[in-house]
Design a protein around this motif. Sequence first.
Motif, PDB file in Angstrom:
ATOM      1  N   GLN A   1      -7.507  -6.133  -5.951  1.00 44.23           N
ATOM      2  CA  GLN A   1      -7.400  -4.756  -6.435  1.00 44.23           C
ATOM      3  C   GLN A   1      -6.022  -4.168  -6.147  1.00 44.23           C
ATOM      4  O   GLN A   1      -5.451  -3.459  -6.987  1.00 44.23           O
ATOM      5  N   LEU A   2      -5.475  -4.464  -4.972  1.00 44.66           N
ATOM      6  CA  LEU A   2      -4.142  -3.968  -4.622  1.00 44.66           C
ATOM      7  C   LEU A   2      -3.085  -4.629  -5.509  1.00 44.66           C
ATOM      8  O   LEU A   2      -2.157  -3.954  -5.994  1.00 44.66           O
ATOM      9  N   LYS A   3      -3.212  -5.924  -5.742  1.00 45.90           N
ATOM     10  CA  LYS A   3      -2.268  -6.611  -6.617  1.00 45.90           C
ATOM     11  C   LYS A   3      -2.297  -6.026  -8.029  1.00 45.90           C
ATOM     12  O   LYS A   3      -1.251  -5.864  -8.668  1.00 45.90           O
ATOM     13  N   GLN A   4      -3.493  -5.694  -8.494  1.00 50.52           N
ATOM     14  CA  GLN A   4      -3.624  -5.125  -9.826  1.00 50.52           C
ATOM     15  C   GLN A   4      -2.934  -3.765  -9.922  1.00 50.52           C
ATOM     16  O   GLN A   4      -2.250  -3.462 -10.896  1.00 50.52           O
ATOM     17  N   LYS A   5      -3.082  -2.970  -8.881  1.00 48.95           N
ATOM     18  CA  LYS A   5      -2.454  -1.644  -8.877  1.00 48.95           C
ATOM     19  C   LYS A   5      -0.931  -1.749  -8.820  1.00 48.95           C
ATOM     20  O   LYS A   5      -0.220  -0.966  -9.457  1.00 48.95           O
ATOM     21  N   ILE A   6      -0.424  -2.727  -8.063  1.00 53.99           N
ATOM     22  CA  ILE A   6       1.027  -2.940  -8.018  1.00 53.99           C
ATOM     23  C   ILE A   6       1.529  -3.406  -9.383  1.00 53.99           C
ATOM     24  O   ILE A   6       2.584  -2.976  -9.859  1.00 53.99           O
ATOM     25  N   SER A   7       0.752  -4.263 -10.041  1.00 57.67           N
ATOM     26  CA  SER A   7       1.109  -4.718 -11.386  1.00 57.67           C
ATOM     27  C   SER A   7       1.242  -3.540 -12.339  1.00 57.67           C
ATOM     28  O   SER A   7       2.152  -3.495 -13.174  1.00 57.67           O
ATOM     29  N   GLU A   8       0.334  -2.600 -12.215  1.00 54.91           N
ATOM     30  CA  GLU A   8       0.357  -1.426 -13.087  1.00 54.91           C
ATOM     31  C   GLU A   8       1.580  -0.562 -12.800  1.00 54.91           C
ATOM     32  O   GLU A   8       2.159   0.032 -13.725  1.00 54.91           O
ATOM     33  N   LEU A   9       1.979  -0.465 -11.537  1.00 57.07           N
ATOM     34  CA  LEU A   9       3.168   0.306 -11.192  1.00 57.07           C
ATOM     35  C   LEU A   9       4.425  -0.280 -11.836  1.00 57.07           C
ATOM     36  O   LEU A   9       5.305   0.447 -12.282  1.00 57.07           O
TER      37      LEU A   9
ATOM     38  N   LEU B   1       1.956   2.589  -3.371  1.00 54.86           N
ATOM     39  CA  LEU B   1       0.966   3.308  -4.173  1.00 54.86           C
ATOM     40  C   LEU B   1       0.915   4.790  -3.830  1.00 54.86           C
ATOM     41  O   LEU B   1       0.382   5.585  -4.603  1.00 54.86           O
ATOM     42  N   ASN B   2       1.473   5.146  -2.685  1.00 51.88           N
ATOM     43  CA  ASN B   2       1.317   6.513  -2.190  1.00 51.88           C
ATOM     44  C   ASN B   2       2.585   7.338  -2.274  1.00 51.88           C
ATOM     45  O   ASN B   2       2.731   8.343  -1.582  1.00 51.88           O
TER      46      ASN B   2
ATOM     47  N   THR C   1       0.835  -1.205   0.000  1.00 50.09           N
ATOM     48  CA  THR C   1       0.000   0.000   0.000  1.00 50.09           C
ATOM     49  C   THR C   1       0.867   1.252   0.000  1.00 50.09           C
ATOM     50  O   THR C   1       0.558   2.236  -0.680  1.00 50.09           O
TER      51      THR C   1
END
Length: 346
Positions: A325-333, A247-248, A244
């Motif tokens: 959802q968190l895994k997806q956002k990390i993938s995008e990063l 992401l910030n 998390t």
Amino acid sequence: MSSPWRTKTLLLLSCVTFTLVNIFIWTGRTGINAMLKRNKYTGTAVTAYFSNPTEAIHEQWEETFSTEVKRRLKKIDDTCASLSPTERQRIKSAWGYRHLYVDDVHRVILCAIPKVACTSWKGLLMAQIQASTTAQTGPQQPINITATLAKLIQMNQSGVDALGETGKYIKRMNKVDHVNAWKVKSYKKFMFVREPFDRLLSAYRDKLQQYNNYYHVVSKNIARKYKVPTDNQTDYATFRQFLTSLLNMGTSSYDVHWSRYVDLCNVCEINYDFVGKFEQIDKESNYWLTQLGFNNTLFPERDNWYLQNKTQTVMDKYYSEIPQQLKQKISELYLLDFKMFDYGNR
């Protein structure tokens, strides 16, 4: 000679002849030249009979892997070419050349990525330079880098900066100037990468889940900032809290242990000669060592230097507790790392 003795003699000669013929045929199949082969890593003659089928498989693997290396480099070039000028500028490393380590003796440059065996590779280069600068007599023996690696690892674990030790042999590029730019263009350059999610977990377990003078403070700060009511009270950040936190903050401000490959190694600005993968690091490292001319060296066995239990089971355990959802956002990063190094997006 009596008939019975003549019969026995002829029978014995027939058996001997049959045996010799079969030995000759078998030797011909496997290749008598195999006896004269030399160990490609140590340069010493092989005294025992060489296992030709194994050697043939190894040579076939090298030929296939050489093609795979070219494919990897082309994948990087194609991915960089597909980026807009704005995107390329965005990933142009804020680190500059600071993660490039230079062996001027052998004209080699390593982009050292933490959590991808960079300590082992620094130790290998140091050992090669030590051997090159020491007068040697007689046949060259395999280089034992155990002591070098043990010293570097001990320094890292105690929180002591190992740069002073490595700096005696391999130089870290701290600035972009004409001399370093020439070296980047002229020397052989390489890097090793790792499945991004696996590397993130390794960094978390090594730096934030275990006590470390500096990272213990980092871990506590993350836990305090991203704690939710359902979290258990701990002195260190949970894996979810760690992800998390990523992401910030901007990727350019990431700690080096979880910075992206594209941010550390300037992959769109530097034409690398070799990109290896952690998943086959022993085999691929030994291949690259021979390409560099370090025929008397083998990559140290991974089990001696890395935390155990880096299995798919451990990966599943940690990531099963992370919301999709968190895994997806990390993938995008880390999308460019997944794409550029052909790991596929999770």
